[in-house]
Scaffold this motif. Structure first.
Motif, mmCIF file in Angstrom:
data_model
loop_
_atom_site.group_PDB
_atom_site.id
_atom_site.type_symbol
_atom_site.label_atom_id
_atom_site.label_comp_id
_atom_site.label_asym_id
_atom_site.label_seq_id
_atom_site.Cartn_x
_atom_site.Cartn_y
_atom_site.Cartn_z
ATOM 1 N N LEU A 30 0.852 -1.021 0.057
ATOM 2 C CA LEU A 30 -0.075 -0.031 -0.021
ATOM 3 C C LEU A 30 0.646 1.203 -0.003
ATOM 4 N N LEU A 62 -6.919 4.151 1.651
ATOM 5 C CA LEU A 62 -6.796 2.698 1.164
ATOM 6 C C LEU A 62 -6.747 1.685 2.410
ATOM 7 N N ARG A 65 -10.424 1.225 3.337
ATOM 8 C CA ARG A 65 -11.085 0.524 2.271
ATOM 9 C C ARG A 65 -10.499 -1.147 2.615
ATOM 10 N N ARG A 66 -9.203 -1.334 2.942
ATOM 11 C CA ARG A 66 -8.479 -2.818 3.057
ATOM 12 C C ARG A 66 -9.057 -3.293 4.221
ATOM 13 N N LEU A 75 -7.479 -2.527 -4.551
ATOM 14 C CA LEU A 75 -6.779 -1.404 -4.167
ATOM 15 C C LEU A 75 -5.607 -0.851 -5.211
#
Length: 133
Positions: A30, A62, A65-66, A75
């Motif tokens: 990420l 991010l 969302r993860r 992603l």
């Protein structure tokens, strides 16, 4: 401002607390996605550079969302299969390393055939057919 190193450590902890199986790997993925560069190739000095406000916001988005369960591959928008990068997103099956076994079996089955014809129909990203080609 938080450094790239500090951001990775904090992200790894968040992902670990969120119950993810590979928090260190995912944190690196990420952060590298947000930075557009490999953390593994950065010098110590580069790792101590602060994230910009935009990078921090992107990393937080991010991470949310993860932690909500969205696949890492979606992603990132891309995932490697058989040494090749493939674009992935919702509605596309994520190429998996264990599927590379299928490619290897198909390649062995096609050995000795001068012009094998292999179909990969309705196959999401098309990674199997492309890897076979």
């Amino acid at each position: 401002m938080v450094s790239r190193r500090e951001a990775r450590l904090a992200l790894r902890q968040q992902l670990r607390e969120g119950g993810l199986e590979s928090p260190d790997f995912e944190a690196a993925c990420l952060l590298e996605h947000v930075l557009g560069a490999s953390c593994r190739l950065m010098t110590r000095q580069q790792l101590e550079e602060p994230l910009t406000g935009e990078q921090t916001a992107a990393l937080h988005a991010l991470t949310r969302r993860r932690l909500a369960g969205e696949p890492l591959q979606y992603l990132l928008g891309e995932w490697e299969f058989y040494g090749l990068p493939f674009r992935v997103g919702p509605g596309v099956l994520i190429p998996r390393q264990d599927t590379e076994t299928l490619v290897e079996c198909a390649l062995r089955a096609a050995e000795g055939i001068s012009a094998p014809k292999i179909l990969d129909l309705c196959a999401g990203s098309g990674c199997i057919g492309i890897a076979l080609a």
